[in-house]
Enzyme design. Structure first.
Site, short mmCIF file in Angstrom:
data_model
loop_
_atom_site.label_atom_id
_atom_site.label_comp_id
_atom_site.label_asym_id
_atom_site.label_seq_id
_atom_site.Cartn_x
_atom_site.Cartn_y
_atom_site.Cartn_z
N CYS A 1 0.84 -1.21 0.00
CA CYS A 1 0.00 0.00 0.00
C CYS A 1 0.87 1.25 0.00
O CYS A 1 1.50 1.57 1.02
CB CYS A 1 -0.92 -0.01 1.22
SG CYS A 1 -1.98 1.44 1.35
N CYS B 1 -0.45 4.05 2.32
CA CYS B 1 -0.25 3.73 3.74
C CYS B 1 1.20 3.97 4.16
O CYS B 1 1.47 4.52 5.24
CB CYS B 1 -0.58 2.26 4.02
SG CYS B 1 -2.21 1.73 3.50
N ASP B 2 2.14 3.56 3.32
CA ASP B 2 3.54 3.45 3.77
C ASP B 2 4.54 4.30 3.01
O ASP B 2 5.73 4.30 3.35
CB ASP B 2 3.98 1.98 3.68
CG ASP B 2 3.14 1.07 4.56
OD1 ASP B 2 2.65 1.55 5.60
OD2 ASP B 2 2.95 -0.11 4.20
#
Length: 314
Positions: free
Chosen positions: A134, A137-138
């Protein structure tokens, strides 16, 4: 007889349970694995509104707080595997792995989807320690570092371009002789100075000491293998895998209408093709697969259940 049974205790299922509990619906959540779903293995969550300001919060911490909220409204979470469902009648029936059969007036399917894996040595070991599925997300965790993106379709190339906002350099690994994305997406990628494409290349092994710091790459045309090391000053390589998702539809695929990729088709109220059956989160045909969108789906579905069971106006 429950008013509502929710299959899955990820963020979507927990949000649905919270809203249903506050509406005083007799509700049960069933989860076969750990409460929290996929996000519970993430070390840090920074893009969910209402998190701990200025402090890193793990996925488990976030979903543990969600679980506590649900339990405050007396919604039980049962650990069991749903083996079989009959969703077509007015009374929905669920057969569980412990031998129990549950009946409900309405069902919310929140079984999620799993990113497809490379299935190479080191991938599982270094997930959340350099390996991610992701970018939103990261991506921020790899600011000024080198990142590799595996995949050749639109999603992979677009995520690679997104990662150039953070990473010093992004390399797309394409196992064939050309990308499989739209022409305009490829043009934009090739025009990005921070992005490089390596054709006929795959990861054979992911290595590291604590975190990913080395990749064993292979040329799929010649069979040549070579090692790529992280820069000494970095000590970390990012590996983002975007080779598709597998929707967890096995339980319902013969009863609910699916799109060509296997995701459950819903309307804006999260309703499926069957009366009083709803789908939320990553299992449905949604444009964004994040904690916040799953939670939003859950709240919409639970409110819809309340109104339709009580025959209230929207």
């Amino acid at each position: 007889m429950y008013d509502l049974v929710i299959i899955g205790a990820g963020p979507g299922g927990l949000a649905a349970g919270l809203y249903a509990g506050r509406s005083r619906l007799n509700t049960l959540i069933i989860e076969k694995d750990a409460v929290g779903g996929q996000i519970s293995i993430s070390d840090e969550i920074e893009n969910y509104p209402g998190g701990k300001a200025g402090e890193p919060e793990s996925g488990k911490e976030l979903t543990d707080r969600m679980k506590e909220q649900v339990e405050r409204f007396n919604v039980p979470i049962k650990k069991a595997n749903v083996l079989k469902v009959d969703l077509k009648g007015d009374v929905k029936k669920l057969e569980l792995s412990d031998g129990e059969t549950i009946e409900a007036k309405a069902v919310i399917v929140a079984t999620g989807a799993n990113p497809r894996k490379l299935n190479v040595p080191g991938e599982k070991e270094f997930t959340t320690k350099g390996v991610s599925y992701c970018a939103t997300c990261d991506g921020d965790f790899f600011t000024d570092l080198e990142v590799f993106v595996v995949g050749a379709r639109n999603s992979a190339v677009e995520e690679a371009m997104y990662l150039t906002k953070f990473a010093r350099k992004v390399t797309v690994l394409c196992r064939r002789e050309k990308l499989r994305c739209d022409a305009i997406v490829e043009e934009r990628a090739k025009a990005n100075d921070k992005l490089e494409i390596m054709y006929h290349t795959s990861i054979k092994e992911i290595r590291g000491s604590g975190v990913v710091d080395q990749l064993l790459l292979v040329n799929n045309e010649t069979g040549e293998e070579w090692v790529y090391d992280a820069d000494e000053d970095d000590g970390l390589l990012g590996v983002f895998v975007f080779v598709g998702y597998n929707p967890n539809n096995e339980l319902v695929k013969d009863q609910l209408e699916l799109d060509e990729s296997g995701y459950i088709i819903t309307d804006e109220y999260m309703r499926t093709n069957l009366k009083n059956v709803y789908a939320i989160g990553d299992i449905r045909n949604t444009v964004l697969r994040q904690v916040i969108t799953a939670a939003a789906d859950g709240s919409i579905a639970a409110v819809t259940v309340e109104k339709e069971l009580k025959e209230l106006d929207y």
